[in-house]
Scaffold this motif. Structure first.
Motif, mmCIF file in Angstrom:
data_model
loop_
_atom_site.group_PDB
_atom_site.id
_atom_site.type_symbol
_atom_site.label_atom_id
_atom_site.label_comp_id
_atom_site.label_asym_id
_atom_site.label_seq_id
_atom_site.Cartn_x
_atom_site.Cartn_y
_atom_site.Cartn_z
ATOM 1 N N ILE A 71 5.282 4.698 5.749
ATOM 2 C CA ILE A 71 5.594 3.284 5.552
ATOM 3 C C ILE A 71 7.092 3.146 5.754
ATOM 4 N N GLY A 72 7.470 2.361 6.738
ATOM 5 C CA GLY A 72 8.879 2.130 7.032
ATOM 6 C C GLY A 72 9.444 1.096 6.081
ATOM 7 N N LEU A 73 10.523 1.468 5.433
ATOM 8 C CA LEU A 73 11.204 0.574 4.493
ATOM 9 C C LEU A 73 12.667 0.551 4.890
ATOM 10 N N GLY A 74 13.126 -0.571 5.372
ATOM 11 C CA GLY A 74 14.498 -0.684 5.842
ATOM 12 C C GLY A 74 14.607 -1.871 6.776
ATOM 13 N N GLU A 75 15.745 -1.992 7.395
ATOM 14 C CA GLU A 75 15.992 -3.126 8.281
ATOM 15 C C GLU A 75 15.881 -2.670 9.735
ATOM 16 N N PRO A 76 14.774 -3.024 10.419
ATOM 17 C CA PRO A 76 14.570 -2.539 11.786
ATOM 18 C C PRO A 76 15.564 -3.113 12.792
ATOM 19 N N THR A 77 16.268 -4.186 12.463
ATOM 20 C CA THR A 77 17.211 -4.771 13.408
ATOM 21 C C THR A 77 18.552 -4.043 13.411
ATOM 22 N N TYR A 104 4.877 -1.112 8.341
ATOM 23 C CA TYR A 104 6.213 -1.566 7.953
ATOM 24 C C TYR A 104 6.101 -2.496 6.753
ATOM 25 N N ALA A 105 6.959 -2.275 5.768
ATOM 26 C CA ALA A 105 6.988 -3.142 4.587
ATOM 27 C C ALA A 105 8.396 -3.711 4.441
ATOM 28 N N ASN A 106 8.485 -5.021 4.308
ATOM 29 C CA ASN A 106 9.801 -5.627 4.107
ATOM 30 C C ASN A 106 9.909 -6.363 2.781
ATOM 31 N N ASP A 107 8.841 -6.312 1.969
ATOM 32 C CA ASP A 107 8.898 -6.904 0.635
ATOM 33 C C ASP A 107 7.786 -6.285 -0.221
ATOM 34 N N ALA A 108 7.790 -6.627 -1.490
ATOM 35 C CA ALA A 108 6.834 -6.024 -2.431
ATOM 36 C C ALA A 108 5.388 -6.338 -2.053
ATOM 37 N N GLU A 109 5.121 -7.528 -1.582
ATOM 38 C CA GLU A 109 3.750 -7.919 -1.232
ATOM 39 C C GLU A 109 3.233 -7.130 -0.028
ATOM 40 N N LEU A 111 4.264 -4.243 0.943
ATOM 41 C CA LEU A 111 4.129 -2.852 0.494
ATOM 42 C C LEU A 111 2.817 -2.664 -0.271
ATOM 43 N N ARG A 112 2.502 -3.593 -1.164
ATOM 44 C CA ARG A 112 1.251 -3.524 -1.923
ATOM 45 C C ARG A 112 0.055 -3.547 -0.981
ATOM 46 N N LYS A 113 0.083 -4.436 0.013
ATOM 47 C CA LYS A 113 -1.024 -4.543 0.960
ATOM 48 C C LYS A 113 -1.198 -3.266 1.777
ATOM 49 N N LEU A 114 -0.093 -2.639 2.169
ATOM 50 C CA LEU A 114 -0.196 -1.393 2.923
ATOM 51 C C LEU A 114 -0.812 -0.280 2.081
ATOM 52 N N TYR A 115 -0.364 -0.149 0.831
ATOM 53 C CA TYR A 115 -0.946 0.883 -0.027
ATOM 54 C C TYR A 115 -2.435 0.624 -0.261
ATOM 55 N N GLU A 116 -2.832 -0.628 -0.419
ATOM 56 C CA GLU A 116 -4.253 -0.943 -0.574
ATOM 57 C C GLU A 116 -5.035 -0.593 0.694
ATOM 58 N N LEU A 117 -4.472 -0.919 1.848
ATOM 59 C CA LEU A 117 -5.117 -0.610 3.127
ATOM 60 C C LEU A 117 -5.276 0.901 3.289
ATOM 61 N N TYR A 118 -4.222 1.660 3.020
ATOM 62 C CA TYR A 118 -4.280 3.112 3.136
ATOM 63 C C TYR A 118 -5.302 3.674 2.141
ATOM 64 N N GLY A 119 -5.328 3.144 0.939
ATOM 65 C CA GLY A 119 -6.276 3.608 -0.072
ATOM 66 C C GLY A 119 -7.715 3.370 0.348
ATOM 67 N N ARG A 120 -8.011 2.164 0.846
ATOM 68 C CA ARG A 120 -9.374 1.870 1.320
ATOM 69 C C ARG A 120 -9.753 2.773 2.481
ATOM 70 N N SER A 121 -8.816 3.002 3.381
ATOM 71 C CA SER A 121 -9.083 3.852 4.532
ATOM 72 C C SER A 121 -9.417 5.276 4.099
ATOM 73 N N LEU A 122 -8.651 5.818 3.166
ATOM 74 C CA LEU A 122 -8.895 7.188 2.700
ATOM 75 C C LEU A 122 -10.212 7.300 1.944
ATOM 76 N N GLN A 123 -10.600 6.249 1.235
ATOM 77 C CA GLN A 123 -11.850 6.278 0.471
ATOM 78 C C GLN A 123 -13.081 6.140 1.350
ATOM 79 N N SER A 124 -12.912 5.674 2.576
ATOM 80 C CA SER A 124 -14.075 5.425 3.418
ATOM 81 C C SER A 124 -14.242 6.457 4.526
ATOM 82 N N GLU A 125 -13.534 7.575 4.435
ATOM 83 C CA GLU A 125 -13.666 8.618 5.442
ATOM 84 C C GLU A 125 -14.840 9.536 5.137
ATOM 85 N N TYR A 126 -15.429 10.057 6.200
ATOM 86 C CA TYR A 126 -16.502 11.031 6.077
ATOM 87 C C TYR A 126 -16.173 12.216 6.972
#
Length: 153
Positions: A71-77, A104-109, A111-126
């Protein structure tokens, strides 16, 4: 959970970053565990202290079968030399080579969405393993197909 939250709250970032050394330590730490192994690195990707290269990190994960997502955290510009820069190409390449994904995360929201997405992805692997009954390899490639849900017999 409280210990994890306390540890995160007490993190203190300093001037230099040894991202690849830290990933090597995480891989070594996870060797003893069993099951699905995944590392999610929250970073700007600006490594200026590591003794280990990104290629060495990739070689370390191959036998372990784990993935590294970033997860990229910083200023890409800003340029990569700026203190607030972000090395998205390096983070994207690392994730792709390590079987993970980059976000890429540029704010708390976000970042939260990315962690949720990664979590769902890891839970649904076979993991599917097939062992051929053939005693000798005959050099013939065979196709394998899967269906979900599995039909009842």
């Amino acid at each position: 959970r409280q210990k994890l939250e306390d540890a995160i709250e007490n993190l203190n970032a300093k001037d230099d970053t040894a991202l690849y050394d830290a990933l090597a330590q995480a891989i070594a730490f996870m060797e003893a565990g069993s099951g699905r192994k995944a590392i999610i690195a929250l970073t700007d990707g600006l490594d200026n202290r590591s003794k280990i290269t990104p290629q060495e990190v990739i070689q370390m994960i191959v036998p372990e079968g784990l993935s590294i997502s970033t997860i990229g955290l910083g200023e890409p510009t800003h340029s990569k030399s700026a203190l607030s820069g972000l090395d998205e190409p390096a983070l994207t390449a690392l994730s792709e080579l390590a079987g993970g994904v980059y976000g890429y995360a540029n704010d708390a929201e976000s970042l939260r969405k990315l962690y949720e997405l990664y979590g769902r992805s890891l839970q649904s692997e076979y993991a599917i393993t097939y062992t051929s009954p053939a005693k000798l390899r005959d050099g013939v490639n065979r196709s394998l197909s899967t269906r979900w849900p599995i039909p009842s017999r």
